[in-house]
Enzyme design. Structure first.
Site, PDB file in Angstrom:
ATOM      1  N   CYS A  99       0.942  -1.294   0.078  1.00 19.72           N
ATOM      2  CA  CYS A  99       0.160   0.195  -0.014  1.00 19.72           C
ATOM      3  C   CYS A  99       0.794   1.387   0.025  1.00 19.72           C
ATOM      4  O   CYS A  99       1.823   1.134   0.760  1.00 19.72           O
ATOM      5  CB  CYS A  99      -1.001  -0.051   1.262  1.00 19.72           C
ATOM      6  SG  CYS A  99      -2.044   1.169   1.493  1.00 19.72           S
ATOM      7  N   HIS A 141      -9.206  -3.782  -1.661  1.00 20.01           N
ATOM      8  CA  HIS A 141      -8.234  -3.065  -0.847  1.00 20.01           C
ATOM      9  C   HIS A 141      -8.471  -1.785  -0.886  1.00 20.01           C
ATOM     10  O   HIS A 141      -8.481  -0.893   0.014  1.00 20.01           O
ATOM     11  CB  HIS A 141      -6.645  -3.532  -1.489  1.00 20.01           C
ATOM     12  CG  HIS A 141      -5.817  -2.602  -1.049  1.00 20.01           C
ATOM     13  ND1 HIS A 141      -4.540  -3.095  -0.343  1.00 20.01           N
ATOM     14  CD2 HIS A 141      -5.539  -1.170  -0.862  1.00 20.01           C
ATOM     15  CE1 HIS A 141      -3.770  -1.971  -0.031  1.00 20.01           C
ATOM     16  NE2 HIS A 141      -4.203  -0.954  -0.305  1.00 20.01           N
ATOM     17  N   GLU A 142      -8.993  -1.112  -2.046  1.00 22.85           N
ATOM     18  CA  GLU A 142      -9.140   0.422  -2.252  1.00 22.85           C
ATOM     19  C   GLU A 142     -10.346   0.807  -1.533  1.00 22.85           C
ATOM     20  O   GLU A 142     -10.311   1.855  -0.905  1.00 22.85           O
ATOM     21  CB  GLU A 142      -9.065   0.660  -3.805  1.00 22.85           C
ATOM     22  CG  GLU A 142      -7.809   0.427  -4.489  1.00 22.85           C
ATOM     23  CD  GLU A 142      -6.819   1.129  -3.965  1.00 22.85           C
ATOM     24  OE1 GLU A 142      -6.701   2.138  -3.136  1.00 22.85           O
ATOM     25  OE2 GLU A 142      -5.454   0.677  -4.131  1.00 22.85           O
ATOM     26  N   HIS A 145      -9.954   1.474   2.058  1.00 22.14           N
ATOM     27  CA  HIS A 145      -9.523   2.583   2.549  1.00 22.14           C
ATOM     28  C   HIS A 145     -10.659   3.580   2.698  1.00 22.14           C
ATOM     29  O   HIS A 145     -10.605   4.471   3.665  1.00 22.14           O
ATOM     30  CB  HIS A 145      -8.627   3.403   1.415  1.00 22.14           C
ATOM     31  CG  HIS A 145      -7.511   2.769   1.400  1.00 22.14           C
ATOM     32  ND1 HIS A 145      -6.554   3.150   2.489  1.00 22.14           N
ATOM     33  CD2 HIS A 145      -6.665   2.055   0.407  1.00 22.14           C
ATOM     34  CE1 HIS A 145      -5.240   2.512   1.879  1.00 22.14           C
ATOM     35  NE2 HIS A 145      -5.282   2.152   0.866  1.00 22.14           N
TER      36      HIS A 145
HETATM   37 NI    NI Z   1      -3.485   1.184   0.078  1.00 16.76          NI
END
Ligand code: NI
Length: 176
Positions: A99, A141-142, A145
């Protein structure tokens, strides 16, 4: 367009739940341009608005055909606003993630293998895709966030988390 500073793990804004986008205007376009330039300058596979300090539900991602990652299928360039994820089936797979907000480190993270994602693009037009494998991993993953979650929080065994240059052959390299 500006390359913006990427926030690092530990900065409070990365732990916040981001707000939905309500206006599809020039300000949103400028945000996405900055995200784009910042991601490209760091050779990232994706970036979320909170990573450049803007707590809005916007992510972008793209994985080009890359000889460094021959086992990874390309993912088309996507601007995804106000995303909703629906896992398809129970199957999960573990894969090594990195990341831009956690530089130099990698961890083994379980993710749903298949999922449907919906949202809108930069102009408010609907996006509705069913994806699997690395594409599904990048989206999860995104979108994490946007809910204040960084991948180290999802590593099951902390022995599978460490510095990229120290993990060596234990790790299958993946784009950040
Ligand atoms: Ni990331």
């Amino acid at each position: 367009m500006t390359v913006r500073r990427v926030l690092k793990m530990g900065e409070p804004l990365l732990g916040q739940v981001a707000a939905p986008v309500l206006r599809f205007d020039a300000e949103l376009e400028a945000l996405v341009r900055d995200m784009d330039e910042t991601m490209r300058s760091l050779n990232g596979a994706g970036i979320a608005a909170p990573q450049i300090g803007v707590s809005l539900r916007v992510v972008i991602f793209e994985v080009a055909d890359n000889p460094r990652y021959p086992h990874v299928s390309p993912v088309p360039y996507t601007v995804l606003v106000n995303p909703e994820l629906t896992p398809l089936g129970e199957e999960q797979a573990e894969g090594w993630e990195g990341c831009l907000s956690v530089p130099g480190l990698r961890g083994l993270v379980p993710r749903h293998t298949r999922l449907r994602y919906r949202g809108v693009d930069l102009h408010g037009a609907p996006i509705d895709r069913t994806v699997e494998g690395f594409h599904a991993r990048v989206v999860q993953h995104e979108v994490d966030h946007l809910d204040g979650i960084l991948y180290p929080q999802r590593v099951r065994d902390m022995r599978d988390f460490g510095f990229e240059d120290a993990l060596g052959t234990r790790m299958t390299p993946m784009p950040d």
